[in-house]
Design a protein around this motif. Structure first.
Motif, short mmCIF file in Angstrom:
data_model
loop_
_atom_site.label_atom_id
_atom_site.label_comp_id
_atom_site.label_asym_id
_atom_site.label_seq_id
_atom_site.Cartn_x
_atom_site.Cartn_y
_atom_site.Cartn_z
N ALA A 81 12.15 -2.09 7.63
CA ALA A 81 12.47 -1.24 6.48
C ALA A 81 11.24 -0.85 5.67
O ALA A 81 11.21 0.22 5.05
N THR A 82 10.22 -1.71 5.67
CA THR A 82 8.98 -1.45 4.92
C THR A 82 7.80 -2.08 5.68
O THR A 82 8.01 -2.91 6.57
N GLY A 83 6.61 -1.71 5.26
CA GLY A 83 5.43 -2.35 5.82
C GLY A 83 5.42 -3.84 5.49
O GLY A 83 5.07 -4.68 6.33
N MET A 84 5.82 -4.19 4.27
CA MET A 84 5.80 -5.60 3.87
C MET A 84 6.81 -6.43 4.66
O MET A 84 6.55 -7.60 4.96
N SER A 85 7.98 -5.84 5.00
CA SER A 85 8.92 -6.63 5.80
C SER A 85 8.36 -6.82 7.22
O SER A 85 8.64 -7.83 7.86
N ILE A 107 -7.48 -7.59 1.91
CA ILE A 107 -6.21 -7.16 2.50
C ILE A 107 -5.32 -6.59 1.40
O ILE A 107 -5.59 -6.79 0.22
N PHE A 108 -4.27 -5.93 1.81
CA PHE A 108 -3.32 -5.31 0.90
C PHE A 108 -2.84 -6.33 -0.15
O PHE A 108 -2.61 -7.50 0.19
N GLY A 109 -2.70 -5.91 -1.40
CA GLY A 109 -2.37 -6.80 -2.51
C GLY A 109 -1.12 -7.66 -2.27
O GLY A 109 -1.15 -8.88 -2.49
N ILE A 179 -3.69 -7.25 13.42
CA ILE A 179 -4.42 -6.24 12.64
C ILE A 179 -3.42 -5.30 11.95
O ILE A 179 -2.56 -4.70 12.60
N ASP A 180 -3.56 -5.18 10.64
CA ASP A 180 -2.82 -4.17 9.88
C ASP A 180 -3.63 -2.87 10.03
O ASP A 180 -4.72 -2.75 9.48
N ASN A 181 -3.07 -1.93 10.80
CA ASN A 181 -3.81 -0.71 11.17
C ASN A 181 -3.39 0.49 10.33
O ASN A 181 -3.57 1.64 10.73
N HIS A 201 1.95 -1.69 11.08
CA HIS A 201 1.77 -0.48 10.27
C HIS A 201 2.75 -0.46 9.13
O HIS A 201 3.93 -0.77 9.32
N SER A 202 2.28 -0.04 7.96
CA SER A 202 3.18 0.48 6.96
C SER A 202 3.33 1.95 7.32
O SER A 202 2.39 2.73 7.17
N ALA A 203 4.51 2.33 7.83
CA ALA A 203 4.73 3.73 8.23
C ALA A 203 4.94 4.63 7.02
O ALA A 203 4.97 5.86 7.13
N THR A 204 5.06 3.97 5.86
CA THR A 204 5.23 4.67 4.57
C THR A 204 4.05 5.59 4.27
O THR A 204 4.21 6.58 3.56
N LYS A 205 2.90 5.26 4.79
CA LYS A 205 1.67 5.95 4.42
C LYS A 205 1.46 7.19 5.30
O LYS A 205 2.29 8.07 5.29
N MET A 206 0.39 7.26 6.06
CA MET A 206 0.11 8.52 6.75
C MET A 206 1.06 8.82 7.91
O MET A 206 1.15 9.95 8.35
#
Ligand SMILES: *Cc1c(COP(=O)(O)O)cnc(C)c1O
Length: 391
Positions: A81-85, A107-109, A179-181, A201-206
């Protein structure tokens, strides 16, 4: 047959229905029907590879996962559902009480918050290495270490980590390299080529690219994904079919969008580098970037994110943000719209100053996610805001 990534991202579609549609429909269904009792039994016993319930799999999420796998060179994946999940379920599936993680400090906050305050509830601990300590990575490995975790380029300081080196160390010590890409996208960089076992991936971004939906995905080695799948199938972080449909459509245009983001970002970086109000600029494909050669080796282009240090610290940074007219002040990145943020007072406000500095986040650091507006308009907004920041 379709070897090129651009073609894979477009032509890799869910099977056509009896209506012979050209564009894949949205399968908004929570469950699927069975022929008879035996079909149902065999499906639940995993003797058949088919859809049972959309928390497990769905044609739209499968199409999205399949495309990311092909683009990343991965065996299998699961969408969230999200990059964090994606980050949480990956750790949750692979780590047990008493295990240890070695992670880069930059790394991401929210990932950092998870490692610092959530995973310790289950006695999972983390040691951090600074970017400048990458060569001493082995000193951080303990007998109970299971995972090496990193992002490259890093958020928000846009440093580059040597993925091939991380891959070698992980292999030597039999650790899982994750790796968080997110910043590079599957188009600009494929960490599996350099030895990563899993890519998040957080697909939320690009990947979405237009600031609409949240989503995440983990892809990589089949045996690891099997564990992540079973963990997620029972804990429920699945991506919605609607968001999967949006994200899969977005992948069709990712290569052309990413090319333009990178072209604009390089021009923004070059402009900032010559501006008297700017102390330093960081962009992977600027010759002045400390890891320029490494960036060139690992990435196709430099990405859409530029970081710079404004003269005059926090005060000038805030004046600059208050003078911005066209660009958005927002927390997202990788959007068609250019976005400026001040990490020290926003995304990284909850980590200590010492941790911030270790991650390269100084008080005057400004991050720009360069969008797809006309480059002249982006630069003229930055120019007038920099002028105003002086007074
Ligand atoms: C945004 C982001 C995440 C988290 O993704 P969400 O979709 O917001 O949950 C993780 N890693 C990086 C590098 C990110 O930029």
């Amino acid at each position: 047959m379709h070897e090129n990534l651009e073609t894979l991202a477009i032509r890799n579609q869910a099977e056509r229905s009896q209506y012979l549609e050209h564009s894949v429909p949205i399968y908004l269904t929570s469950s699927y029907v069975f022929e008879d009792a035996e079909d149902m039994r065999a499906s639940f016993a995993d003797e058949k590879d088919r859809n049972i319930y959309s928390r497990y799999s769905n044609p739209n999420t499968s199409e999205f996962i399949d495309k990311i796998c092909k683009m990343e060179g991965a065996e299998r994946g699961y969408a969230f559902a999200t990059g964090m999940s994606a980050v949480f379920s990956t750790f949750g599936a692979l780590l047990s009480a008493g295990d240890h993680v070695v992670s880069c400090r930059s790394i991401f906050g929210s990932t950092q918050t998870m490692l610092n305050t959530i995973l310790p509830k289950w006695d999972i601990t983390t040691s951090y290495f600074k970017i400048t300590e990458t060569e001493q990575l082995e000193d951080f490995i303990q007998p109970n270490t299971k995972v090496i975790y990193a992002e490259s380029p890093t958020n928000p300081a846009v440093d580059i980590l040597d993925l091939e080196y991380l891959g070698k160390i992980a292999k030597k010590h039999n650790l899982i390299l994750i790796i968080d890409n997110c910043f590079a996208t599957p188009y600009l960089q494929q960490p599996i080529k350099f030895g990563a076992d899993l890519v998040i991936h957080s697909a939320t971004k690009m990947i979405d690219g237009q600031g609409r939906v949240l989503g995440g995905v983990t892809v990589g080695k089949a045996d690891l994904i099997k564990k992540i799948y079973l963990f997620s199938r029972n804990t429920g972080p699945a991506l919605s079919p609607f968001n999967a449909w949006v994200l899969s459509k977005s992948l069709e245009t990712l290569p052309v969008r990413a090319d333009k983001h990178c072209e604009n970002a390089l021009k923004v970086a070059e402009f900032l580098e010559t501006h008297p109000q700017v102390d330093t600029v960081k962009y992977p494909f600027l010759k002045s970037h400390p890891q320029y050669q490494l960036g060139k080796k690992q990435m196709k282009h430099g990405g859409g994110i530029v970081a710079f240090q404004i003269k005059g610290g926090v005060q000038a940074g805030q004046k600059f943000l208050n003078s911005i007219k066209l660009l958005s002040l927002s927390a997202n990145l990788g959007d068609t719209r250019s976005i400026v943020t001040h990490p020290a007072s926003t995304t990284h406000a909850k980590v200590t100053e010492e941790e911030r500095l270790e991650a390269g986040i100084t008080a005057g650091l400004v991050r720009i996610s360069v969008g797809l507006e006309h480059i002249d308009d982006i630069i003229s907004d930055l120019k007038q805001a920099l002028e105003n920041a002086k007074h």
